[in-house]
Structures are given as structure tokens and as C-alpha cells.
Scaffold this active site. Structure first.
Site, mmCIF file in Angstrom:
data_model
loop_
_atom_site.group_PDB
_atom_site.id
_atom_site.type_symbol
_atom_site.label_atom_id
_atom_site.label_comp_id
_atom_site.label_asym_id
_atom_site.label_seq_id
_atom_site.Cartn_x
_atom_site.Cartn_y
_atom_site.Cartn_z
ATOM 1 N N ASP A 43 2.776 46.031 -34.471
ATOM 2 C CA ASP A 43 2.523 44.242 -34.536
ATOM 3 C C ASP A 43 4.498 43.413 -33.927
ATOM 4 O OD1 ASP A 43 0.877 41.481 -35.311
ATOM 5 O OD2 ASP A 43 3.145 41.218 -36.245
ATOM 6 N N ILE A 44 4.378 43.028 -32.520
ATOM 7 C CA ILE A 44 5.630 42.549 -32.872
ATOM 8 C C ILE A 44 5.402 41.477 -33.268
ATOM 9 C CG2 ILE A 44 7.101 41.873 -31.019
ATOM 10 C CD1 ILE A 44 6.225 44.582 -31.131
ATOM 11 N N HIS A 125 12.641 38.798 -16.025
ATOM 12 C CA HIS A 125 14.665 38.537 -15.565
ATOM 13 C C HIS A 125 14.688 37.653 -16.678
ATOM 14 C CE1 HIS A 125 13.637 33.958 -14.472
ATOM 15 N NE2 HIS A 125 12.623 34.515 -14.626
ATOM 16 N N ASP A 137 12.648 29.708 -19.625
ATOM 17 C CA ASP A 137 12.013 30.816 -17.760
ATOM 18 C C ASP A 137 13.491 31.236 -18.167
ATOM 19 O OD1 ASP A 137 12.173 31.799 -15.596
ATOM 20 O OD2 ASP A 137 12.133 29.998 -14.924
ATOM 21 N N GLU A 171 17.297 36.186 -10.148
ATOM 22 C CA GLU A 171 15.047 36.262 -9.770
ATOM 23 C C GLU A 171 15.033 34.674 -9.406
ATOM 24 O OE1 GLU A 171 11.290 34.238 -10.519
ATOM 25 O OE2 GLU A 171 12.629 34.164 -11.108
ATOM 26 N N GLU A 172 15.737 33.685 -9.968
ATOM 27 C CA GLU A 172 16.010 32.585 -9.625
ATOM 28 C C GLU A 172 16.623 32.496 -8.302
ATOM 29 O OE1 GLU A 172 14.288 30.701 -10.872
ATOM 30 O OE2 GLU A 172 13.825 31.247 -13.443
ATOM 31 N N ASP A 200 7.591 36.908 -17.386
ATOM 32 C CA ASP A 200 8.104 35.146 -16.910
ATOM 33 C C ASP A 200 7.545 34.175 -16.965
ATOM 34 O OD1 ASP A 200 9.214 33.891 -15.203
ATOM 35 O OD2 ASP A 200 9.116 34.869 -13.234
ATOM 36 N N HIS A 287 12.423 24.172 -15.778
ATOM 37 C CA HIS A 287 13.917 24.637 -14.332
ATOM 38 C C HIS A 287 14.971 23.671 -15.235
ATOM 39 C CE1 HIS A 287 12.605 27.402 -11.030
ATOM 40 N NE2 HIS A 287 12.690 27.730 -12.397
HETATM 41 N N1 DPN Z 1 9.119 33.162 -10.832
HETATM 42 C C1 DPN Z 1 9.545 31.599 -12.646
HETATM 43 C C2 DPN Z 1 11.035 31.381 -12.335
HETATM 44 O O1 DPN Z 1 11.379 32.121 -12.617
HETATM 45 O O2 DPN Z 1 10.963 30.423 -11.665
HETATM 46 C C3 DPN Z 1 8.382 31.021 -12.244
HETATM 47 C C4 DPN Z 1 6.884 31.156 -11.979
HETATM 48 C C5 DPN Z 1 7.099 32.892 -12.629
HETATM 49 C C6 DPN Z 1 6.299 30.325 -11.569
HETATM 50 C C7 DPN Z 1 5.334 32.994 -12.751
HETATM 51 C C8 DPN Z 1 4.330 30.761 -11.372
HETATM 52 C C9 DPN Z 1 4.141 31.930 -12.701
HETATM 53 ZN ZN ZN Z 2 11.976 29.920 -12.936
#
Ligand code: DPN
Ligand code: ZN
Length: 317
Positions: A43-44, A125, A137, A171-172, A200, A287
Site C-alpha cells: 500500500d502506498i 512529467h 498537473d 511536457e508542457e 499525468d 493550468h
Molecule cells: N498532458 C496534460 C498536461 O500536462 O497539460 C493534460 C492531459 C493529460 C490532458 C492527460 C489529458 C490527458
Molecule cells: Zn499540463
């Protein structure tokens, strides 16, 4: 008897072309059944995952409010994660690249042991957008993958396959770090990756439980986990190709992953089965500057973190 990969592809009929193109599903890399009992995933502790999120938020606060590519908050995030992994006994490496005139970094951590030709890789990411601290995110995926790696070390887990963990930069800016890594592997390096698992956004405040619909073995592993908890899942459709699994998938590596939703709205049917608020985004702070530790659903973070550990254990032995 274990059927040959080609025998299974033929039996699968329509899957033949896909199997040839992708190099087969994760199941093709499975070892013949042995006598050893499968080790159970731990379990984490969600408190430990949340403690990493608190640290990432402090890092953003001390560095202009973000952890974005090319900014000091990103460098500090890499330093934080790397120090934890180094102390736990991982072999870490920082891969440098350039994007938009700024230096970016991927962090890769290998757990010593296991078959180097069958690598189970998990990644997230670590960069945020410039407009906020990026806690859902993607502090959420980054912290859960980190805690899973630390759980591997704590338990002294020695699976048949080799375990690798990664935190991607930029990633962004368009999956820049993960694409750079996949290119840097070359065809031979890519062929050694049995599967890549991507995380993600896994603690969305109005969460859904989405499983990537890619490699069937990886997908089934996650679905089995949630079925065991009695939690319905849906196929992930909001982000197809929008995260770091895409470069792996495009290069023929079997991929899978989890997602709790971004700016799409939860439907009434989804609220009925998962709770939360219908008509509202899965993550209203997507975001934005309000993507802080207050923007995390602890239950979703907890379940998804445990699902990561379950899959890593399940797919590596
Ligand atoms: N890739 C994500 C981001 O960093 O904004 C957003 C995302 C991830 C959207 C997975 C949909 C599914
Ligand atoms: Zn994002």
C-alpha cells in the site's frame, strides 16, 4: 504450453498487423510461468505522496510561483526528486536537452537488478506551466511515481524484470523531454522496454477514474485493480496523445496509464458513479495559479497511487 508470439498473433486474427507494427503487446514479453509465488504490492501511504506535493508547492513558491521548463523551480524539483532516489539506492541520471532556447532535464532512475532486456518503465512529467505550481498537473503523478519507487527500495523488491522510473521535462511545451528520451534510446534500447506506464494528473479535485486504452495487458492490470475496489473505470479519451506515453507508443512500445481528468466536465452519469459535481470540470484549476495542494482529491490520489504500485509489481514478475 505457452503459445509462440506469432501463433498468438495468428489466432488473434485482426490483431496481426498491429502486433507486427508495435512489436507485440506486453504479454508477449511475459516469462514462462514459474513456481515462485507472486509478490504483493505494498500500500502506498498517501500521506507520503502528499508530503511530496507540499514540498513541490514550496519549491514553486520560492521560485516565482511555478516549476516550469527552463525556470529555477524546475531545477529545484529535479534536485528534490533525485535526492530522494539517490538516498534510496537508485542509479539516477539526468538527461539534458534544449527547448525554446532553455535547458531542460529528464531524470531517469534505475533500480539495480532484473532482466535488462525486459524493462518495466513508469513516468510522469515534472514540469508545470508558467501560470502556477502544477500540483495536480503534474505533481500528482510525479509524487506517486516517486513514492512507488521508494516503496520498491523499502521492500527490497527484486522482480524478474528491470524497473525504471522517469520524470520528464518540458511536457508542457509539447512532450519535449519524453520524445528526446525515446529518440535517444535508439531502436535497440526501445526494444528492451516491455511497457511504459504514464501518470499525468491523478489527483483531480472532481475526479474521474480513467484508464488508457492501449496495451491490453497493462489496461487489464489497472482495470483489475479498480474492479477489486469496486470502482468503475472509463476509457481515457480526453488526453489521447496529449501526454508522455505518446512518443513511446509512436515508437512501438506498449503503453498504458491513469488519468483523473482535466478541463472536460463531469457528466451526470459520471457523478452518479464516482461522486463529485456534475457539470463541473474534473480540474477547474487546470493550468492555473490555483493548481495548489488544495486542488487535490486525496481519495483519488490514494487509489491511483496504490494502482501504480499494483501495476508495477504485477507487470514486473
Ligand atoms: N498532458 C496534460 C498536461 O500536462 O497539460 C493534460 C492531459 C493529460 C490532458 C492527460 C489529458 C490527458
Ligand atoms: Zn499540463
Amino acid at each position: 504450453m505457452k503459445p509462440s508470439a506469432s501463433g498468438r498473433a495468428l489466432a488473434a486474427g485482426a490483431v496481426v498487423v498491429a502486433a507486427l507494427l508495435t512489436g507485440g503487446s506486453m504479454a508477449d514479453a511475459a516469462p514462462a510461468s514459474g513456481t515462485a509465488t507472486a509478490a504483493a504490492a505494498p500500500d502506498i501511504p498517501v500521506a507520503d505522496v502528499k508530503a511530496h506535493l507540499t514540498q513541490l508547492q514550496s519549491i514553486a513558491a520560492a521560485n516565482g510561483g511555478n516549476r516550469a521548463h527552463g525556470r529555477p523551480g524546475y531545477q529545484a524539483s529535479i534536485d528534490y526528486v533525485k535526492a530522494k532516489l539517490d538516498a534510496a539506492g537508485f542509479t539516477t541520471s539526468v538527461q539534458q536537452f534544449t527547448s525554446s532556447g532553455r535547458t531542460g532535464y529528464n531524470l531517469v532512475a534505475d533500480w539495480p537488478g532484473g532482466d535488462p532486456n525486459r524493462v518495466v518503465m513508469s513516468g510522469s512529467h515534472l514540469d508545470s506551466v508558467t501560470s502556477g505550481p502544477g500540483i495536480n498537473d503534474n505533481g500528482s503523478g510525479s509524487a506517486a511515481v516517486l513514492e512507488t519507487a521508494l516503496a520498491v527500495a523499502r521492500s527490497g523488491y527484486q522482480p524478474a524484470k528491470h524497473l525504471r522510473f522517469a520524470w520528464w521535462g518540458a511536457e508542457e511545451l509539447g512532450l519535449v523531454g519524453s520524445r528526446y528520451y525515446v529518440n535517444s534510446l535508439g531502436a535497440a534500447g526501445r526494444a528492451k522496454i516491455s511497457g511504459y506506464l504514464n501518470f499525468d494528473m491523478i489527483g483531480s479535485p472532481n475526479p474521474g477514474y480513467f484508464v488508457y486504452d492501449d496495451d491490453p495487458t497493462i489496461e487489464k492490470t489497472f482495470k483489475d485493480y479498480f474492479a477489486g475496489l469496486g470502482i468503475p473505470t472509463e476509457i481515457e479519451t480526453e488526453g489521447d496523445g496529449r501526454s508522455d506515453h505518446a512518443p513511446f507508443k509512436n515508437a512501438g512500445v506498449p503503453v498504458g496509464g491513469l488519468f483523473s481528468g482535466a478541463d472536460y466536465r463531469k457528466t451526470a452519469a459520471q457523478a452518479a458513479k464516482w461522486g463529485g459535481t456534475a457539470g463541473q470540470a474534473f480540474d477547474r484549476c487546470y493550468h492555473s495559479s490555483c493548481d495548489t495542494t488544495a486542488n487535490i482529491d486525496e481519495t483519488a490520489l490514494n487509489r491511483n497511487s496504490d494502482a501504480i504500485a499494483y501495476a508495477v509489481w504485477q507487470l514486473s514478475q
